[in-house]
Write a protein that holds these residues in place. Structure first.
Motif, PDB file in Angstrom:
ATOM      1  N   LEU A  49       1.124  -8.702   4.210  1.00  0.00           N
ATOM      2  CA  LEU A  49       1.576  -7.139   2.760  1.00  0.00           C
ATOM      3  C   LEU A  49       2.556  -7.598   2.590  1.00  0.00           C
ATOM      4  O   LEU A  49       3.203  -7.223   1.766  1.00  0.00           O
ATOM      5  CB  LEU A  49       0.441  -6.039   3.487  1.00  0.00           C
ATOM      6  CG  LEU A  49       0.748  -4.778   2.325  1.00  0.00           C
ATOM      7  CD1 LEU A  49       0.341  -5.138   0.431  1.00  0.00           C
ATOM      8  CD2 LEU A  49       0.252  -3.544   2.948  1.00  0.00           C
ATOM      9  N   VAL A  50       3.762  -6.339   3.284  1.00  0.00           N
ATOM     10  CA  VAL A  50       5.078  -6.574   3.712  1.00  0.00           C
ATOM     11  C   VAL A  50       5.653  -7.513   2.981  1.00  0.00           C
ATOM     12  O   VAL A  50       7.305  -7.526   2.092  1.00  0.00           O
ATOM     13  CB  VAL A  50       5.261  -5.728   4.858  1.00  0.00           C
ATOM     14  CG1 VAL A  50       7.754  -5.538   5.207  1.00  0.00           C
ATOM     15  CG2 VAL A  50       4.887  -4.636   5.248  1.00  0.00           C
ATOM     16  N   GLU A  51       5.348  -8.716   3.018  1.00  0.00           N
ATOM     17  CA  GLU A  51       6.438  -9.873   2.860  1.00  0.00           C
ATOM     18  C   GLU A  51       6.034  -9.948   1.697  1.00  0.00           C
ATOM     19  O   GLU A  51       6.991 -10.506   0.852  1.00  0.00           O
ATOM     20  CB  GLU A  51       5.633 -10.901   3.724  1.00  0.00           C
ATOM     21  CG  GLU A  51       6.203 -10.960   5.233  1.00  0.00           C
ATOM     22  CD  GLU A  51       5.652 -12.577   6.106  1.00  0.00           C
ATOM     23  OE1 GLU A  51       5.532 -13.023   5.065  1.00  0.00           O
ATOM     24  OE2 GLU A  51       7.100 -12.780   7.154  1.00  0.00           O
ATOM     25  N   PHE A  52       5.289 -10.063   1.221  1.00  0.00           N
ATOM     26  CA  PHE A  52       4.688 -10.227  -0.595  1.00  0.00           C
ATOM     27  C   PHE A  52       5.060  -9.065  -1.015  1.00  0.00           C
ATOM     28  O   PHE A  52       5.522  -9.640  -1.832  1.00  0.00           O
ATOM     29  CB  PHE A  52       2.905  -9.444  -0.619  1.00  0.00           C
ATOM     30  CG  PHE A  52       2.611  -9.566  -1.755  1.00  0.00           C
ATOM     31  CD1 PHE A  52       2.206 -10.458  -2.718  1.00  0.00           C
ATOM     32  CD2 PHE A  52       2.408  -8.507  -2.239  1.00  0.00           C
ATOM     33  CE1 PHE A  52       2.338 -10.211  -4.135  1.00  0.00           C
ATOM     34  CE2 PHE A  52       1.952  -7.717  -3.226  1.00  0.00           C
ATOM     35  CZ  PHE A  52       2.590  -9.154  -5.115  1.00  0.00           C
ATOM     36  N   CYS A  53       5.138  -7.701  -0.937  1.00  0.00           N
ATOM     37  CA  CYS A  53       5.981  -6.246  -1.327  1.00  0.00           C
ATOM     38  C   CYS A  53       7.478  -6.618  -1.924  1.00  0.00           C
ATOM     39  O   CYS A  53       8.601  -6.613  -2.469  1.00  0.00           O
ATOM     40  CB  CYS A  53       5.791  -5.220  -0.544  1.00  0.00           C
ATOM     41  SG  CYS A  53       3.862  -5.054  -0.605  1.00  0.00           S
ATOM     42  N   GLU A  54       7.966  -7.692  -0.607  1.00  0.00           N
ATOM     43  CA  GLU A  54       9.883  -7.646  -0.422  1.00  0.00           C
ATOM     44  C   GLU A  54       9.407  -8.644  -1.255  1.00  0.00           C
ATOM     45  O   GLU A  54      10.611  -8.526  -2.092  1.00  0.00           O
ATOM     46  CB  GLU A  54       9.862  -8.415   0.856  1.00  0.00           C
ATOM     47  CG  GLU A  54       9.937  -7.005   1.928  1.00  0.00           C
ATOM     48  CD  GLU A  54      10.616  -7.651   2.573  1.00  0.00           C
ATOM     49  OE1 GLU A  54      10.256  -8.157   3.586  1.00  0.00           O
ATOM     50  OE2 GLU A  54      10.224  -6.119   3.977  1.00  0.00           O
ATOM     51  N   GLU A  55       9.010 -10.005  -1.755  1.00  0.00           N
ATOM     52  CA  GLU A  55       9.281 -11.000  -2.113  1.00  0.00           C
ATOM     53  C   GLU A  55       9.189 -10.914  -3.790  1.00  0.00           C
ATOM     54  O   GLU A  55       9.430 -11.245  -4.644  1.00  0.00           O
ATOM     55  CB  GLU A  55       7.950 -12.398  -2.125  1.00  0.00           C
ATOM     56  CG  GLU A  55       8.513 -12.668  -1.367  1.00  0.00           C
ATOM     57  CD  GLU A  55       7.460 -13.343  -0.521  1.00  0.00           C
ATOM     58  OE1 GLU A  55       6.335 -13.983  -1.512  1.00  0.00           O
ATOM     59  OE2 GLU A  55       7.775 -14.581   0.875  1.00  0.00           O
ATOM     60  N   ASN A  56       7.978  -9.232  -4.336  1.00  0.00           N
ATOM     61  CA  ASN A  56       7.700  -9.194  -5.069  1.00  0.00           C
ATOM     62  C   ASN A  56       8.313  -7.273  -5.766  1.00  0.00           C
ATOM     63  O   ASN A  56       7.786  -7.389  -6.583  1.00  0.00           O
ATOM     64  CB  ASN A  56       5.995  -9.091  -5.991  1.00  0.00           C
ATOM     65  CG  ASN A  56       5.651 -10.101  -5.843  1.00  0.00           C
ATOM     66  OD1 ASN A  56       5.781 -11.318  -6.637  1.00  0.00           O
ATOM     67  ND2 ASN A  56       5.303 -10.784  -4.531  1.00  0.00           N
ATOM     68  N   LYS A  57       9.439  -7.373  -5.254  1.00  0.00           N
ATOM     69  CA  LYS A  57       9.896  -5.901  -5.431  1.00  0.00           C
ATOM     70  C   LYS A  57       9.849  -5.954  -6.660  1.00  0.00           C
ATOM     71  O   LYS A  57       9.790  -4.727  -7.202  1.00  0.00           O
ATOM     72  CB  LYS A  57      11.631  -5.573  -4.792  1.00  0.00           C
ATOM     73  CG  LYS A  57      11.475  -5.309  -3.424  1.00  0.00           C
ATOM     74  CD  LYS A  57      13.023  -5.568  -3.113  1.00  0.00           C
ATOM     75  CE  LYS A  57      12.816  -5.396  -1.648  1.00  0.00           C
ATOM     76  NZ  LYS A  57      14.182  -5.718  -0.821  1.00  0.00           N
ATOM     77  N   SER A  58      10.694  -6.863  -7.717  1.00  0.00           N
ATOM     78  CA  SER A  58      11.021  -6.818  -9.724  1.00  0.00           C
ATOM     79  C   SER A  58       9.515  -7.102 -10.251  1.00  0.00           C
ATOM     80  O   SER A  58       9.234  -7.024 -11.375  1.00  0.00           O
ATOM     81  CB  SER A  58      12.122  -7.301 -10.051  1.00  0.00           C
ATOM     82  OG  SER A  58      11.446  -9.038  -9.632  1.00  0.00           O
ATOM     83  N   ALA A  59       8.731  -7.181  -9.022  1.00  0.00           N
ATOM     84  CA  ALA A  59       7.391  -7.874 -10.268  1.00  0.00           C
ATOM     85  C   ALA A  59       6.603  -6.386 -11.067  1.00  0.00           C
ATOM     86  O   ALA A  59       6.530  -5.895 -10.322  1.00  0.00           O
ATOM     87  CB  ALA A  59       6.636  -8.579  -9.603  1.00  0.00           C
ATOM     88  N   ASN A  60       5.226  -6.875 -11.629  1.00  0.00           N
ATOM     89  CA  ASN A  60       4.831  -5.549 -12.794  1.00  0.00           C
ATOM     90  C   ASN A  60       3.592  -5.783 -11.643  1.00  0.00           C
ATOM     91  O   ASN A  60       3.083  -6.025 -11.827  1.00  0.00           O
ATOM     92  CB  ASN A  60       4.529  -6.270 -13.578  1.00  0.00           C
ATOM     93  CG  ASN A  60       3.836  -5.468 -14.737  1.00  0.00           C
ATOM     94  OD1 ASN A  60       3.816  -3.565 -14.483  1.00  0.00           O
ATOM     95  ND2 ASN A  60       3.382  -5.105 -15.905  1.00  0.00           N
ATOM     96  N   LEU A  61       3.632  -5.020 -10.296  1.00  0.00           N
ATOM     97  CA  LEU A  61       2.459  -4.646 -10.137  1.00  0.00           C
ATOM     98  C   LEU A  61       1.827  -3.096  -9.848  1.00  0.00           C
ATOM     99  O   LEU A  61       1.698  -2.855 -11.214  1.00  0.00           O
ATOM    100  CB  LEU A  61       2.815  -4.163  -8.237  1.00  0.00           C
ATOM    101  CG  LEU A  61       4.601  -5.397  -7.667  1.00  0.00           C
ATOM    102  CD1 LEU A  61       4.612  -4.757  -5.791  1.00  0.00           C
ATOM    103  CD2 LEU A  61       3.338  -6.835  -7.256  1.00  0.00           C
ATOM    104  N   SER A  62       0.368  -3.350  -9.709  1.00  0.00           N
ATOM    105  CA  SER A  62      -0.209  -2.291  -9.686  1.00  0.00           C
ATOM    106  C   SER A  62      -0.172  -1.495  -9.244  1.00  0.00           C
ATOM    107  O   SER A  62       0.020  -1.621  -8.169  1.00  0.00           O
ATOM    108  CB  SER A  62      -1.966  -3.346  -9.790  1.00  0.00           C
ATOM    109  OG  SER A  62      -2.232  -3.721  -8.115  1.00  0.00           O
ATOM    110  N   THR A  63      -0.933  -0.446  -9.316  1.00  0.00           N
ATOM    111  CA  THR A  63      -0.745   0.922  -9.125  1.00  0.00           C
ATOM    112  C   THR A  63      -1.056   0.738  -7.521  1.00  0.00           C
ATOM    113  O   THR A  63      -0.689   1.231  -6.626  1.00  0.00           O
ATOM    114  CB  THR A  63      -1.587   1.668 -10.069  1.00  0.00           C
ATOM    115  OG1 THR A  63      -1.420   2.318 -10.995  1.00  0.00           O
ATOM    116  CG2 THR A  63      -2.159   3.430  -8.957  1.00  0.00           C
TER     117      THR A  63
END
Length: 108
Positions: A49-63
């Motif tokens: 999860l943390v790796e995913f979040c770090e890779e997608n910092k600028s992505a349009n993530l869901s709430t």
């Protein structure tokens, strides 16, 4: 016949957009709890999860993804604090040990 081709074109465009968002749909299916992610049997999920979040910092993530990322980063921060790190020692933190064991191969 023209309406049918418009519907087919619209469906194709929709499928392309849905297909592009599949990678970012990860970790958005449910909201994780602190107890779940902090449980020793789920540490692999926490690291992923943390790796995913770090890779997608600028992505349009869901709430849900944003909440999961915030919780994951909070737990990471807590696991990064160890007595050795606070005193300037060379001992790896609990988080560093988890990343070494469960992190993606390109991160090591």
């Amino acid at each position: 016949m023209k309406n049918l081709s418009k519907v087919a074109l619209g469906a194709l465009i929709l499928a392309m957009f849905v297909g592009c968002g599949e990678e970012n749909a990860k970790f958005g299916d449910k909201e994780y709890t602190h107890d779940y992610l902090n449980d020793k049997s789920n540490v692999k999920t926490l690291v992923e999860l943390v790796e995913f979040c770090e890779e997608n910092k600028s992505a349009n993530l869901s709430t849900t993804q944003m909440k999961n990322c915030e919780l994951g980063n909070f737990i990471k921060h807590k696991k990064n604090q160890s007595w050795g790190a606070l005193t300037g020692g060379n001992e790896p933190t609990e988080w560093e040990k988890l990343v070494e064991k469960y992190g993606s191969k390109d991160k090591k």
